[in-house]
Write a protein that holds these residues in place. Structure first.
Motif, PDB file in Angstrom:
ATOM      1  N   LEU A 210      38.457  20.870  61.245  1.00 32.11           N
ATOM      2  CA  LEU A 210      37.302  20.045  60.919  1.00 32.11           C
ATOM      3  C   LEU A 210      37.358  18.707  61.664  1.00 32.11           C
ATOM      4  O   LEU A 210      36.327  18.183  62.112  1.00 32.11           O
ATOM      5  CB  LEU A 210      37.247  19.803  59.410  1.00 32.11           C
ATOM      6  CG  LEU A 210      36.055  19.005  58.887  1.00 32.11           C
ATOM      7  CD1 LEU A 210      34.747  19.712  59.215  1.00 32.11           C
ATOM      8  CD2 LEU A 210      36.179  18.783  57.381  1.00 32.11           C
ATOM      9  N   ILE A 213      36.043  19.141  65.144  1.00 31.53           N
ATOM     10  CA  ILE A 213      34.585  19.253  65.169  1.00 31.53           C
ATOM     11  C   ILE A 213      33.938  17.888  64.957  1.00 31.53           C
ATOM     12  O   ILE A 213      32.988  17.508  65.650  1.00 31.53           O
ATOM     13  CB  ILE A 213      34.100  20.252  64.098  1.00 31.53           C
ATOM     14  CG1 ILE A 213      34.603  21.659  64.425  1.00 31.53           C
ATOM     15  CG2 ILE A 213      32.573  20.249  64.011  1.00 31.53           C
ATOM     16  CD1 ILE A 213      34.263  22.694  63.365  1.00 31.53           C
ATOM     17  N   ASN A 235      34.744  24.303  69.541  1.00 34.52           N
ATOM     18  CA  ASN A 235      34.135  23.979  68.254  1.00 34.52           C
ATOM     19  C   ASN A 235      33.710  25.231  67.498  1.00 34.52           C
ATOM     20  O   ASN A 235      33.793  25.295  66.268  1.00 34.52           O
ATOM     21  CB  ASN A 235      32.929  23.063  68.467  1.00 34.52           C
ATOM     22  CG  ASN A 235      33.322  21.642  68.826  1.00 34.52           C
ATOM     23  OD1 ASN A 235      34.426  21.200  68.499  1.00 34.52           O
ATOM     24  ND2 ASN A 235      32.443  20.931  69.509  1.00 34.52           N
ATOM     25  N   TYR A 238      36.813  26.663  65.999  1.00 33.26           N
ATOM     26  CA  TYR A 238      37.222  25.878  64.835  1.00 33.26           C
ATOM     27  C   TYR A 238      36.326  26.168  63.637  1.00 33.26           C
ATOM     28  O   TYR A 238      36.801  26.308  62.493  1.00 33.26           O
ATOM     29  CB  TYR A 238      37.180  24.380  65.169  1.00 33.26           C
ATOM     30  CG  TYR A 238      38.246  23.923  66.127  1.00 33.26           C
ATOM     31  CD1 TYR A 238      39.579  24.298  65.945  1.00 33.26           C
ATOM     32  CD2 TYR A 238      37.930  23.105  67.212  1.00 33.26           C
ATOM     33  CE1 TYR A 238      40.565  23.872  66.833  1.00 33.26           C
ATOM     34  CE2 TYR A 238      38.904  22.670  68.093  1.00 33.26           C
ATOM     35  CZ  TYR A 238      40.217  23.060  67.901  1.00 33.26           C
ATOM     36  OH  TYR A 238      41.185  22.636  68.779  1.00 33.26           O
ATOM     37  N   LEU A 239      35.020  26.260  63.881  1.00 35.45           N
ATOM     38  CA  LEU A 239      34.084  26.519  62.785  1.00 35.45           C
ATOM     39  C   LEU A 239      34.328  27.887  62.164  1.00 35.45           C
ATOM     40  O   LEU A 239      34.297  28.034  60.929  1.00 35.45           O
ATOM     41  CB  LEU A 239      32.646  26.423  63.306  1.00 35.45           C
ATOM     42  CG  LEU A 239      31.538  26.500  62.256  1.00 35.45           C
ATOM     43  CD1 LEU A 239      31.640  25.339  61.270  1.00 35.45           C
ATOM     44  CD2 LEU A 239      30.165  26.508  62.913  1.00 35.45           C
ATOM     45  N   TYR A 243      35.501  28.767  58.164  1.00 34.49           N
ATOM     46  CA  TYR A 243      34.811  29.683  57.253  1.00 34.49           C
ATOM     47  C   TYR A 243      35.721  30.811  56.802  1.00 34.49           C
ATOM     48  O   TYR A 243      35.648  31.273  55.655  1.00 34.49           O
ATOM     49  CB  TYR A 243      33.546  30.226  57.915  1.00 34.49           C
ATOM     50  CG  TYR A 243      32.323  29.380  57.622  1.00 34.49           C
ATOM     51  CD1 TYR A 243      31.488  29.670  56.552  1.00 34.49           C
ATOM     52  CD2 TYR A 243      32.042  28.268  58.392  1.00 34.49           C
ATOM     53  CE1 TYR A 243      30.383  28.876  56.283  1.00 34.49           C
ATOM     54  CE2 TYR A 243      30.939  27.467  58.137  1.00 34.49           C
ATOM     55  CZ  TYR A 243      30.114  27.776  57.070  1.00 34.49           C
ATOM     56  OH  TYR A 243      29.029  26.987  56.791  1.00 34.49           O
ATOM     57  N   ILE A 272      26.871  25.441  68.476  1.00 38.32           N
ATOM     58  CA  ILE A 272      27.494  25.357  67.154  1.00 38.32           C
ATOM     59  C   ILE A 272      26.453  25.164  66.053  1.00 38.32           C
ATOM     60  O   ILE A 272      26.607  25.665  64.930  1.00 38.32           O
ATOM     61  CB  ILE A 272      28.553  24.229  67.125  1.00 38.32           C
ATOM     62  CG1 ILE A 272      29.409  24.361  65.857  1.00 38.32           C
ATOM     63  CG2 ILE A 272      27.901  22.873  67.226  1.00 38.32           C
ATOM     64  CD1 ILE A 272      30.582  23.412  65.840  1.00 38.32           C
ATOM     65  N   GLU A 276      26.021  27.610  62.936  1.00 43.59           N
ATOM     66  CA  GLU A 276      26.080  27.075  61.573  1.00 43.59           C
ATOM     67  C   GLU A 276      24.883  27.546  60.746  1.00 43.59           C
ATOM     68  O   GLU A 276      25.000  27.783  59.544  1.00 43.59           O
ATOM     69  CB  GLU A 276      26.132  25.553  61.622  1.00 43.59           C
ATOM     70  CG  GLU A 276      26.363  24.913  60.271  1.00 43.59           C
ATOM     71  CD  GLU A 276      26.405  23.396  60.356  1.00 43.59           C
ATOM     72  OE1 GLU A 276      26.804  22.768  59.362  1.00 43.59           O
ATOM     73  OE2 GLU A 276      26.028  22.857  61.411  1.00 43.59           O
TER      74      GLU A 276
END
Length: 366
Positions: A210, A213, A235, A238-239, A243, A272, A276
């Protein structure tokens, strides 16, 4: 074209009707006391034909071609020439041609030079004066229409500029809004990481992801307004990891990437944000229908694909700003070189973004 033809016909009949009415009134006055009314009628028709030629020559040619262009001496010279020609034509028609054409009954129509000069001058003066009035009225209407057109165009231009400025302000506000919340969170991430690093290493790993990001979100973009595609891909990784940790690896996500040029650059937060949106509205708990994400990129294009099963029931709070922001930003940066296609069906959601052409992206020099 049809409307223009109709307007010309309408104008022709209006002018013809005015000339007929004017000529009829004058002819009636002259023929009441005339000994040979049929000859007076013929002469009046001839005179009014001459007047019509003078009228339209002045209003449709001399005034627009010379007077409006401030060629006053040329205009006065041609006006005097029309006066001379008018007198000559009157003389030839009334004292030479008519007695020959109409026979003995036209003998009365011989005029003295004085009468001929006064009559010809009167009709010339009347035609020129009326043509001035007609030309001035038509010019006034034309200029009013031009002013109205200019005002309309200016209004459209001002509205377009206002809309563009408003959209730019909205984009800037949204960028600021996306920076304010992460900025507040970023200041506390270090504290949380230190607290859970030893006791909950998986949470600490999520905080690190996080943090990356958030740092990317808060970092000022380069002077060209782009970020590296590699940073955007990091990113995404990482995202996805966040999750997966959030749901204890109980989500099914396939991320396939084929990046043949690692120095490409792209508008920041584009990919990203689209991903999202899929996390917010997608169902990733069905192994038969995982969230599928594919990224392909080389020197001539970037292709991004998202396919997910739609979630029904409670969903994360969303104001829909993210997707609208990306669409507007893409339209501004890649107006003719991108295609954003969304296939929103009952149970599945598919998004495809293609950016093509070398001018659609920048490539950082190694």
């Amino acid at each position: 074209m049809k409307k223009k033809t109709t307007g010309i016909r309408y104008k022709f009949w209006i002018h013809l009707m005015v000339w007929v009415l004017y000529g009829s009134e004058c002819t009636y006055v002259y023929t009441v006391t005339a000994g040979h009314p049929e000859i007076v009628l013929i002469e009046n028709v001839q005179i009014f034909l001459i007047c019509a030629v003078l009228f339209y020559s002045n209003s449709d040619f001399l005034l627009p071609a010379f007077f409006e262009r401030k060629k006053y001496f040329s205009y006065i010279g041609l006006l005097l020439l029309s006066f001379v020609l008018n007198n000559v034509v009157h003389y030839l028609v009334l004292t030479v041609a008519n007695p020959h054409w109409l026979g003995p009954n036209a003998n009365y129509a011989y005029y003295t030079p004085y009468e001929l000069g006064v009559g010809a001058t009167w009709w010339w003066f009347q035609s020129i004066l009326l043509s001035f009035g007609y030309w001035f009225a038509r010019l006034s209407i034309k200029r009013k229409e031009e002013v109205q057109i200019i005002r309309t165009e200016m209004t459209k231009k001002e509205m377009a500029q206002l809309k563009l400025a408003q959209e730019k302000l909205e984009l800037e506000n949204e960028v600021l809004r996306t920076q304010i919340n992460p900025h507040f969170l970023f200041n506390t991430l270090g504290y949380f990481y230190n607290k859970v690093e030893d006791t909950h290493p998986e949470v600490a790993e999520g905080i690190v992801a996080l943090t990356h990001i958030m740092r990317s979100s808060l970092r000022k973009v380069d002077t060209d307004g782009f970020v590296s595609l590699a940073e955007e891909v990091d990113n995404i990784d990482y995202l996805i990891s966040i999750y997966k940790m959030r749901y204890s690896n109980g989500v099914y996500i396939n991320f396939e990437k084929t990046v043949r040029c690692h120095h490409l650059r792209i508008v920041p937060h584009t990919l990203i944000t689209l991903l999202e949106n899929a996390f917010k509205h997608g169902d990733m708990h069905d192994a038969a229908h995982p969230l599928t994400v594919r990224l392909e990129a080389d020197t001539s294009h970037i292709s991004f694909f998202i396919h997910n099963k739609k979630r029904f029931g409670p969903k994360e709070i969303s104001n829909g700003i993210g997707l609208a922001y990306v669409a507007k930003h893409l339209e501004q940066v890649y107006p003719d070189r991108h295609l954003l296609h969304i296939d929103n069906k009952e149970f599945f959601y598919t998004l495809t973004l293609n950016i093509t052409g070398e001018a659609a992206m920048t490539q950082q020099e190694i």
